[in-house]
Design an enzyme around this catalytic site. Structure first.
Site, PDB file in Angstrom:
ATOM      1  N   CYS A  53      35.256  39.835  45.027  1.00 52.75           N
ATOM      2  CA  CYS A  53      35.318  41.252  44.667  1.00 52.75           C
ATOM      3  C   CYS A  53      34.003  41.732  44.049  1.00 52.75           C
ATOM      4  O   CYS A  53      33.574  41.204  43.026  1.00 52.75           O
ATOM      5  CB  CYS A  53      36.457  41.472  43.675  1.00 52.75           C
ATOM      6  SG  CYS A  53      36.520  43.136  42.987  1.00 52.75           S
ATOM      7  N   TRP A  93      45.994  38.926  44.761  1.00 54.82           N
ATOM      8  CA  TRP A  93      45.243  37.808  44.168  1.00 54.82           C
ATOM      9  C   TRP A  93      46.183  36.773  43.554  1.00 54.82           C
ATOM     10  O   TRP A  93      47.078  37.121  42.781  1.00 54.82           O
ATOM     11  CB  TRP A  93      44.307  38.340  43.087  1.00 54.82           C
ATOM     12  CG  TRP A  93      43.336  39.376  43.538  1.00 54.82           C
ATOM     13  CD1 TRP A  93      43.297  40.686  43.173  1.00 54.82           C
ATOM     14  CD2 TRP A  93      42.217  39.188  44.425  1.00 54.82           C
ATOM     15  NE1 TRP A  93      42.239  41.335  43.774  1.00 54.82           N
ATOM     16  CE2 TRP A  93      41.557  40.436  44.550  1.00 54.82           C
ATOM     17  CE3 TRP A  93      41.709  38.087  45.121  1.00 54.82           C
ATOM     18  CZ2 TRP A  93      40.428  40.615  45.343  1.00 54.82           C
ATOM     19  CZ3 TRP A  93      40.590  38.270  45.919  1.00 54.82           C
ATOM     20  CH2 TRP A  93      39.968  39.509  46.028  1.00 54.82           C
ATOM     21  N   GLU A 148      38.836  48.401  34.458  1.00 54.06           N
ATOM     22  CA  GLU A 148      37.847  49.255  35.105  1.00 54.06           C
ATOM     23  C   GLU A 148      36.465  48.627  34.931  1.00 54.06           C
ATOM     24  O   GLU A 148      35.937  48.549  33.820  1.00 54.06           O
ATOM     25  CB  GLU A 148      37.882  50.663  34.504  1.00 54.06           C
ATOM     26  CG  GLU A 148      36.722  51.565  34.910  1.00 54.06           C
ATOM     27  CD  GLU A 148      36.486  51.630  36.406  1.00 54.06           C
ATOM     28  OE1 GLU A 148      35.350  51.358  36.837  1.00 54.06           O
ATOM     29  OE2 GLU A 148      37.448  51.942  37.152  1.00 54.06           O
ATOM     30  N   TYR A 196      33.678  50.684  52.019  1.00 48.56           N
ATOM     31  CA  TYR A 196      35.145  50.672  52.129  1.00 48.56           C
ATOM     32  C   TYR A 196      35.643  51.908  52.875  1.00 48.56           C
ATOM     33  O   TYR A 196      36.620  51.832  53.626  1.00 48.56           O
ATOM     34  CB  TYR A 196      35.783  50.601  50.741  1.00 48.56           C
ATOM     35  CG  TYR A 196      35.665  49.246  50.094  1.00 48.56           C
ATOM     36  CD1 TYR A 196      36.665  48.286  50.252  1.00 48.56           C
ATOM     37  CD2 TYR A 196      34.556  48.901  49.332  1.00 48.56           C
ATOM     38  CE1 TYR A 196      36.570  47.032  49.670  1.00 48.56           C
ATOM     39  CE2 TYR A 196      34.440  47.653  48.747  1.00 48.56           C
ATOM     40  CZ  TYR A 196      35.446  46.723  48.916  1.00 48.56           C
ATOM     41  OH  TYR A 196      35.329  45.481  48.345  1.00 48.56           O
TER      42      TYR A 196
END
Length: 329
Positions: A53, A93, A148, A196
């Site tokens: 990620c 995950w 975040e 993305y």
């Protein structure tokens, strides 16, 4: 099989077929103030990541650049999404069951969780949303502090300076903050999230719009980097780490998997040398696990790559010499 209410990024689509990323949910802050709920102290926090990620990897990069590895633990999940709850169709995950199941990933020794989803459910029994990494975990209160990445990196940059090995490293210096914020804005929209928007688009028009914005932005980066070492000047900042995590994945994954195939990063002389320059900063290379990166993307999105075939190339040597030092001579 029960259809799960749990979400993944592939679910975030508009009616026009455009990918729209939703905001993170856990937004508490760690502080140097001893009276705060989340005080910045050694050994209290843990960072859960996936090497695959880019958002999680930039947090790990900050931790390494600040020298916080003796104070904040780090563990990685397995790269490929797996079922997160028996009888449900949600994939996300998961942790390995042993140290040697997947090199680079490790079991959750803190909470015994089998999935990242379980950490969210431990923190909030009525949580509805995505089960994402990074997760900054408070061992004292057994809860998620923040998920975040842009906020976690800011905390790592400044709020742990009393215990950081390299407190003098400031990736968000006051005199460059407005410039960094401006760069972050267009880099995020067109490049970090832009890949993305290309890859997850379900209709041609939003794909083409994202594609154009992506390569316009890469051209802009190439031009900026023709006259300065880093993207916000001649000093390393958070804007560089945020750009780097996309560039390092670009040729190996995004060109093929997300149909970002107009040009390779290694076909941009300045961008390619810049990527090698960042990679070779002490502490950065260990945050890049290309095996995890490729196994995640090519193995976790069956709607894009149904058979999970993982391309063998291109094995780029990012430790090769670069020419970026010319800007500091």
């Amino acid at each position: 099989m029960v259809q799960s209410s749990a979400r993944v990024s592939l679910d975030e689509m508009t009616d026009s077929g455009e990918f729209k990323r939703t905001a993170s949910t856990f937004r508490s802050f760690i502080s140097r103030d001893k009276s705060s709920e989340f005080y910045a102290e050694s050994g209290r926090y843990h960072l859960y990541i996936s090497y695959a990620c880019p958002w999680a990897s930039r947090c790990y990069a900050f931790l390494k650049l600040k020298g916080l590895e003796d104070h904040i633990g780090v563990s990685s999940v397995k790269p490929k999404w797996e079922r997160t709850k028996e009888g449900e169709d949600h994939f996300g995950w998961t942790f390995p069951t042993s140290e040697d199941e997947v090199p680079g990933a490790e079991p959750d020794k803190l909470n015994g969780a089998k999935t990242i989803r379980e950490l969210y459910e431990l923190s909030s029994s009525n949580y509805i949303g995505k089960y994402t990494v990074p997760v900054l975990w408070d061992k004292k209160n057994k809860t998620i502090v923040n998920n975040e990445s842009s906020e976690i990196t800011r905390m790592l940059n400044s709020d742990f300076n009393d215990i950081a090995k390299y407190p003098e490293v400031d990736l968000y210096p006051p005199h460059l903050q407005s410039q960094i914020d401006e760069v972050n804005d267009w880099v995020y929209n067109a490049i970090n999230n832009g890949v993305y928007r290309c890859g997850f688009a379900k209709k041609q028009e939003p794909y083409e719009q994202a594609f154009k914005e992506l390569f316009d932005a890469l051209n802009r980066c190439e031009e900026i980097l023709s006259h300065q070492r880093y993207i916000s000047g001649n000093v390393l900042t958070e804007a560089d780490i945020r750009l780097f995590v996309t560039l390092i994945r670009f040729d190996e994954v995004y060109v093929v998997h997300f149909k970002c195939n107009k040009k390779l990063v290694r076909e941009y002389p300045n961008l390619f040398n810049y990527t090698k320059d960042i990679y070779q900063i002490p502490g950065i290379s260990v945050t890049v696990n290309m095996d995890h990166i490729k196994h995640h993307y090519y193995g976790s999105h069956p709607s894009i790559n149904p058979y999970g075939i993982i391309p063998l190339g291109s094995d780029i040597d990012y430790s090769a010499p670069h020419d970026r030092a010319k800007f500091t001579q």
